[in-house]
Design a protein around this motif. Structure first.
Motif, PDB file in Angstrom:
ATOM      1  N   SER A  87       0.484  10.571   0.266  1.00 28.77           N
ATOM      2  CA  SER A  87       0.036   9.258   0.711  1.00 28.77           C
ATOM      3  C   SER A  87       0.551   8.128  -0.177  1.00 28.77           C
ATOM      4  O   SER A  87       0.484   6.960   0.214  1.00 28.77           O
ATOM      5  N   THR A 132      -3.214   7.449   7.013  1.00 30.42           N
ATOM      6  CA  THR A 132      -4.559   6.952   7.332  1.00 30.42           C
ATOM      7  C   THR A 132      -5.098   6.012   6.265  1.00 30.42           C
ATOM      8  O   THR A 132      -5.983   5.199   6.537  1.00 30.42           O
ATOM      9  N   CYS A 133      -4.549   6.090   5.069  1.00 26.29           N
ATOM     10  CA  CYS A 133      -5.017   5.214   3.987  1.00 26.29           C
ATOM     11  C   CYS A 133      -4.433   3.813   4.082  1.00 26.29           C
ATOM     12  O   CYS A 133      -4.769   2.940   3.277  1.00 26.29           O
ATOM     13  N   CYS A 134      -3.523   3.570   5.043  1.00 27.49           N
ATOM     14  CA  CYS A 134      -2.869   2.267   5.130  1.00 27.49           C
ATOM     15  C   CYS A 134      -3.863   1.125   5.374  1.00 27.49           C
ATOM     16  O   CYS A 134      -3.565  -0.029   5.056  1.00 27.49           O
ATOM     17  N   THR A 178      -6.840   1.164   4.030  1.00 27.70           N
ATOM     18  CA  THR A 178      -7.752   1.123   2.873  1.00 27.70           C
ATOM     19  C   THR A 178      -6.950   0.987   1.589  1.00 27.70           C
ATOM     20  O   THR A 178      -6.451  -0.076   1.281  1.00 27.70           O
ATOM     21  N   HIS A 179      -6.808   2.080   0.858  1.00 30.82           N
ATOM     22  CA  HIS A 179      -6.048   2.044  -0.401  1.00 30.82           C
ATOM     23  C   HIS A 179      -5.349   3.385  -0.589  1.00 30.82           C
ATOM     24  O   HIS A 179      -6.002   4.435  -0.609  1.00 30.82           O
ATOM     25  N   CYS A 180      -4.024   3.347  -0.711  1.00 28.06           N
ATOM     26  CA  CYS A 180      -3.235   4.573  -0.846  1.00 28.06           C
ATOM     27  C   CYS A 180      -2.909   4.842  -2.313  1.00 28.06           C
ATOM     28  O   CYS A 180      -2.537   3.931  -3.061  1.00 28.06           O
ATOM     29  N   ARG A 181      -3.031   6.089  -2.693  1.00 27.93           N
ATOM     30  CA  ARG A 181      -2.722   6.497  -4.051  1.00 27.93           C
ATOM     31  C   ARG A 181      -1.830   7.726  -4.032  1.00 27.93           C
ATOM     32  O   ARG A 181      -1.884   8.541  -3.113  1.00 27.93           O
ATOM     33  N   ASN A 202       0.816  -1.219   0.000  1.00 31.74           N
ATOM     34  CA  ASN A 202       0.000   0.000   0.000  1.00 31.74           C
ATOM     35  C   ASN A 202       0.848   1.267   0.000  1.00 31.74           C
ATOM     36  O   ASN A 202       0.614   2.197   0.770  1.00 31.74           O
TER      37      ASN A 202
END
Length: 284
Positions: free
Chosen positions: A226, A253-255, A257-260, A172
């Motif tokens: 991120s 915080t995206c760790c 979910t999905h990081c872009r 991620n």
């Protein structure tokens, strides 16, 4: 190598001292004097290595950065020791060392001993023990870059294939997923061109040869987001923490979910390199 620089009375800002491309590991300023201490591995700081029939010599200049961007040399630092009979360059030792290059960048990755003072002498680890890993990038005359571990997986094969058994370690875009339920974590940086990882030995492929496959990324330190970061999970705060600036841990915080990576016109080009570390063995 450990180098201690002192000056009394103090006329120099010790934070401007550099051993090769490494800043001081610690600085002390007292009334009437100052001190800077460098603790550096021979695989970092752009040391030059000279191998003779009887010895191995590592050397680099201790310099003082100037506002004109032209550094003045204070001293040549040299460390020489007797060459072991069975010594061979780490470049040709696939057990503990990996080197690869891209353009004018040279990437290194090592298994280190417990205090990270040198390359590990053993590649066998007990389940639950901590495995110290260091990755560096030599930048030569390239603009300053920050080194990141974008992805890492463990596998039982030196080459990844669709049917390879894998165990995710970092995913991620820089999230140390292995830290979620273990003591694994990123260690504080000594400089931007190096990233250090303390990895708790896991149950995956116990007793078998394990290879760690990583994607190293050299990136503009002024353009972090991120998608370009180094985050590990802190069990006490129950949250993800950004290695380089905990106050900006919102990037992590995206760790879960999905990081872009956000697209920006000012974003620089990343320089990525796949590396393979191993084999190592994890036993009960």
């Amino acid at each position: 190598m450990s180098v201690r620089w002192t000056e009394s009375p103090s006329t120099t800002d010790p934070s401007l001292l550099r051993l090769g491309d490494c800043p001081p590991s610690s600085i002390t300023v007292r009334p009437g004097g100052s001190e800077a201490v460098f603790n550096a591995g021979f695989d970092g700081c752009s040391f030059r290595r000279l191998v003779t029939e009887d010895g191995i010599v590592f050397e680099k200049e201790l310099t003082l950065m100037a506002s004109s961007k032209v550094s003045s040399v204070i001293s040549l630092v040299v460390c020489e020791y007797e060459r072991p009979v069975d010594w061979s360059p780490p470049l040709y030792d696939p057990v503990t060392f990996h080197t690869s290059g891209q353009g004018n960048l040279l990437f290194h990755m090592n298994l280190m001993n417990d205090d990270l003072s040198g390359v590990a002498h053993s590649t066998t680890f007990s389940l639950g023990s901590l495995i110290s890993i260091t990755a560096t990038v030599e930048q030569a005359f390239h603009q300053p870059l920050v080194l990141l571990l974008e992805e890492c997986v463990a596998s039982t094969t030196p080459k990844l294939a669709q049917d390879s058994r894998v165990h995710p370690i970092i995913s991620n875009k820089g999230c140390l997923t292995e830290s979620k339920n273990t003591k694994s974590r990123f260690l504080p940086r000594r400089n931007l061109s190096e990233i250090r990882l303390s990895l708790q030995a896991f149950k995956f492929a116990k007793g078998e040869e394990v290879y760690i496959h990583c994607k190293l990324v050299a990136w503009d330190p002024d353009v972090m987001d991120s998608g370009k970061k180094a985050c590990h999970y802190d069990s006490q705060s129950r949250s993800w923490v950004l290695l380089d600036d905990p106050s900006k841990s919102a990037l992590c915080t995206c760790c879960d979910t999905h990081c872009r990576t956000r697209r920006r016109r000012t974003m620089g080009k990343s320089l990525a390199q796949p590396v393979v570390l191993g084999p190592l063995t994890i036993k009960d």
